[in-house]
Design an enzyme around this catalytic site. Structure first.
Site, mmCIF file in Angstrom:
data_model
loop_
_atom_site.group_PDB
_atom_site.id
_atom_site.type_symbol
_atom_site.label_atom_id
_atom_site.label_comp_id
_atom_site.label_asym_id
_atom_site.label_seq_id
_atom_site.Cartn_x
_atom_site.Cartn_y
_atom_site.Cartn_z
ATOM 1 N N ASP A 107 17.985 29.536 41.589
ATOM 2 C CA ASP A 107 19.055 29.165 42.512
ATOM 3 C C ASP A 107 19.748 30.381 43.136
ATOM 4 O O ASP A 107 20.980 30.432 43.245
ATOM 5 C CB ASP A 107 20.075 28.262 41.825
ATOM 6 N N HIS B 154 9.566 57.980 52.628
ATOM 7 C CA HIS B 154 10.682 57.060 52.440
ATOM 8 C C HIS B 154 12.020 57.796 52.346
ATOM 9 O O HIS B 154 13.059 57.257 52.710
ATOM 10 C CB HIS B 154 10.447 56.249 51.164
ATOM 11 N N SER C 109 16.980 52.554 52.612
ATOM 12 C CA SER C 109 16.161 51.795 51.664
ATOM 13 C C SER C 109 16.826 50.447 51.360
ATOM 14 O O SER C 109 17.064 49.654 52.270
ATOM 15 C CB SER C 109 15.944 52.629 50.404
#
Length: 502
Positions: A424, A477, A201
């Site tokens: 940023d 998953h 994951s």
């Protein structure tokens, strides 16, 4: 993107530590890591303690031998070593019984998240048992999790302002997780050689960052449900839009399996909406609202046996009426199960940093909240209950209102808002490096993955030279955990020739 640099020629550790030029702010954190932390380790079994690396003694669980490692690493790798604050990173070394002194290749496991610690082995089982047949396994608690300077609701309260906390948290993304891994590798692996990494994951996201900026440290890479979007800016909007279709599909599957829950969930939503304050108090002091109820999809819609866990929770949602005339109320059992399911009280870093994992030079601006508002009609729980439609659970999304309703997150609200608007963020991927990748890579891509979208995974794979994909709908998953050793064995077979190319 961060500039890439060729590995430096070998120089002595003392020279490396004395060389201030290696720590210039003009040099990327990854190149500083490459230059700084190269040294020779005498032998695999004979790793010795040093001021920045404390080695524990061996201990046992059934069929496994383990020992602990603690590393003192810079918080900020862009600074000179003496200038940066230090944090501790914990890793657990795991081998099969009797293999403590054998020369085994190293395998680093990168846990999913962000903000979750590595598994704690209690016996030789599953993929760990399979891995230890061949490897010396390293289970690293990523910085801020587990025993690696854990960032909990209580520990983060030490910061005097939200701004100070954000200035600290900005160092806890994949770029510095890779820096930590490189710090560990050159202290563990003989002759600072490369190791194999397995990323599950979010751990797969970190592995692709590793491929981008420190491929010289890698022998092989395995990805399980962890092939990230790698576009510039913030890719969270794209992720949430494409995942919406799969979220709706998983809800349909759930209600098809348990049609009786359609009315039960609607009844709970109506009860919560009619309650004073729009919800009921949770054991921790938070509040359960209709939109909060929908977050159960995060832990229950996308993993094996998740449907069953969700159904059994709703089986016990109401207290029995023991006294005639007593008002109907949601059971403590259900409220407690809800809080244990979302786990933000123990792992708040997930909520704080989740959207930032998609950001490179751009802010997320509460992406999930914005994208959900584009399709609010489908996901409005109260409206769905009023209109007699099934209430849809959500997927892997973090919303600003969670920092009002989940008690463990309330004091982190200001920091969460600053993080959401932060622009940023440094690069996490280098597409040029990935296009020219030389490291063998095999990836399990789950067709019905709720969290790492199949289409996005294929798009990213097209940018990683030499990658081999195993596309399957046999697992969700959580396939690495659910498949025993099968997923790990299959991926290794793709890299060692047992699964030939067609």
């Amino acid at each position: 993107m961060l500039a890439t640099h060729a590995p430096p020629s070998l120089i002595s550790p003392l020279q490396l530590f004395r060389s201030h030029s290696l720590f210039s702010r003009a040099i990327s954190p990854f190149s500083a890591t490459r230059s700084l932390f190269v040294r020779t380790v005498a032998s695999m079994a004979g790793v010795n303690s040093s001021p920045d690396h404390v080695v524990g003694t061996w201990y046992s669980v059934p069929e496994l031998r383990l020992r602990n490692h603690r590393f003192v690493v810079p918080l900020d790798y862009s600074l000179e070593p003496r200038s940066s604050p230090k944090i501790s990173v914990f890793a657990r070394e795991v081998v099969a019984v009797g293999k403590e002194d054998q020369l085994l290749p190293y395998l680093l496991f990168l846990q999913g998240g962000p903000g979750f610690e590595c598994p704690r082995p209690t016996e030789a089982s599953g993929w760990i048992h399979k891995a230890c047949e061949e490897f010396r396994l390293i289970l690293m608690d990523q910085r801020g999790t587990g025993l690696s300077t854990p960032l909990t609701a209580s520990s983060m309260s030490q910061f005097k302002s939200a701004e100070d906390l954000v200035d600290y948290l900005k160092h806890f993304r994949a770029d510095n997780i890779v820096n930590d891994a490189e710090f560990m590798r050159v202290r563990l692996v003989p002759d600072a050689g490369p190791w194999t990494i397995l990323g599950q994951s979010y751990g797969g996201f970190c592995a692709v960052t590793y491929l981008s900026f420190a491929p010289q440290g890698l022998r092989q890479v395995l990805l399980t449900g962890g092939t990230p979007p790698i576009g510039n800016g913030c890719t969270a909007d794209t992720v949430y839009r494409v995942c919406s279709e799969q979220i709706i599909l998983q809800n349909e599957k759930y209600y098809k399996r348990y049609p009786q829950d359609i009315e039960i969930v609607r009844e709970v939503v109506n009860y919560l909406a009619a309650s004073e304050g729009g919800g009921v108090l949770l054991p921790s002091g938070g509040i359960l609202t209709p939109r909060g109820l929908q977050t159960l999809g995060l832990s229950c819609l996308g993993t094996s046996a998740g449907f069953e866990r969700l159904h059994y929770m709703f089986e016990g949602v109401w207290d029995p009426v023991l006294v005639p005339g007593a008002p109907k109320q949601i059971s403590y059992y259900f409220l407690n199960a809800f809080e244990r399911s979302i786990a933000f009280d123990t792992n708040p870093l997930y909520a704080l940093l989740h959207e930032s994992i998609y950001c490179q030079g751009a802010s997320s601006s509460w992406s999930a909240h914005r994208i959900r508002s584009e399709d609010e009609g489908k996901f409005d729980a109260i409206k769905a209950a009023e209109e007699g439609r099934p209430v849809l659970f959500m997927g892997e999304m973090i919303f600003p209102w969670m920092f009002d309703e989940i008690h463990a997150l309330t004091k982190l609200k200001d920091a969460a808002h600053i993080l959401a608007e932060k622009q940023d963020w440094p690069p996490l991927y280098d597409t040029n490096m990935l296009n020219n990748n030389k490291v063998p890579v095999a990836a399990a891509v789950y067709y019905d993955d709720l969290f790492v979208n199949f289409k996005i995974a294929k798009e990213t794979a097209s940018q990683i030279a030499g990658i081999r994909l195993w596309i399957t709908n046999e697992y969700m998953h959580s396939g690495l955990r659910d498949g025993g050793g099968k997923v790990f064995e299959h991926l290794m077979g793709m890299l060692n020739g047992k699964k030939p190319l067609f």
